[in-house]
Design a protein around this motif. Structure first.
Motif: not given
Length: 272
Positions: A226-245
């Motif tokens: 879970r913490e790496m999911f959250l880190r990937a979102i946090e460490r993005t310069a633009e607003r993340v709108e979606a998770i693609y699988v």
């Protein structure tokens, strides 16, 4: 100021640098970085180091210390290596989902710039008259310790391709285009989960739809905590709108976590 980073020990990097200087008006300045001359065109500098760029954690701080400014963005012009020697033009952000094998720190991600990488993918695809593969790569290798957005853009995957003049021209033109346009670009930003290292489904989505990917976690990096999911979102310069699988290309616990997190965070959930 924007920075294009190169290294003297990388044939592809020097190929791209040569084409930038020949074709895009970069002129030598009286500045020096890591003992090497700095080239400038407008608000963009070409910097050169002497070692592998993947190990250059805190490069942004080194630039500030040596040149007196913190860059807005760093585009790493690099080679890509693979055992298959696949002729390819690739782009990706850096970082390590788990243990750091090639630079950076364990479970640490650089700051992704999805619009820049999508523009790079689109431009490389447009210019690609070589018949080579054009694709994202999953997030991998260093440097991970950067506090400004960055991306790698690469020529792969063997000596023959690294020295190819046309490949150097394509990447040089792409870098210039991206640095001129990424701030104006508006795309739907997603993190990508699943698939192989060359992210075929994410690449197809980015080329055919309005989605721009930041960090991509391939199946070999699963299970993803879970913490790496959250880190990937946090460490993005633009607003993340979606998770693609990439559903078939993901492990069960990771894809279920992706679905539940999307609901929890109010993000669109996209499965392929």
């Amino acid at each position: 100021m924007k920075v294009i980073m190169t290294t003297k020990i990388d044939r592809a990097s020097m190929n791209i640098m040569e084409k930038l200087i020949e074709n895009f008006g970069f002129k030598e300045t009286d500045m020096v970085f890591d003992g090497n001359p700095v080239y400038r065109s407008g608000e963009t500098l070409i910097l050169t180091t002497n070692d592998e760029m993947i190990y250059y954690d805190n490069l942004d701080k080194a630039i500030e210390a040596q040149l007196g400014f913190m860059p807005e963005v760093i585009a790493f012009a690099s080679r890509h290596s693979s055992k298959q020697k696949l002729p390819a033009l690739t782009t990706h952000v850096t970082g390590n989902w788990g243990k750091a094998m090639y630079g950076g720190r364990d479970e640490s991600l650089a700051i992704a710039l999805p619009s820049a990488m999508k523009l790079a993918l689109l431009k490389m695809n447009e210019l690609n008259d070589l018949g080579w593969t054009v694709c994202y790569e999953a997030t991998h290798h260093g440097p991970s310790e950067l506090e400004v957005p960055s991306f790698f853009i690469e020529i792969g995957s063997s000596e023959e391709e690294w020295a190819n003049d046309r490949a150097g021209e394509i990447i040089a033109e792409t870098i210039v285009y991206v640095l001129e346009n990424y701030e104006k670009a508006r795309f739907k930003v997603a993190i990508g989960i699943g698939g192989g290292h060359y992210a075929p489904k994410q690449t197809k989505r980015a080329l055919e739809t309005d989605i721009a990917f930041g960090h991509i976690a391939p199946k070999y990096a699963h299970p993803l905590p879970r913490e790496m999911f959250l880190r990937a979102i946090e460490r993005t310069a633009e607003r993340v709108e979606a998770i693609y699988v990439d559903w078939k290309g993901s492990r069960g616990e990771t894809r279920q976590l992706a679905r539940s997190l999307a609901g929890e965070l109010g993000l669109e959930f996209i499965r392929d």
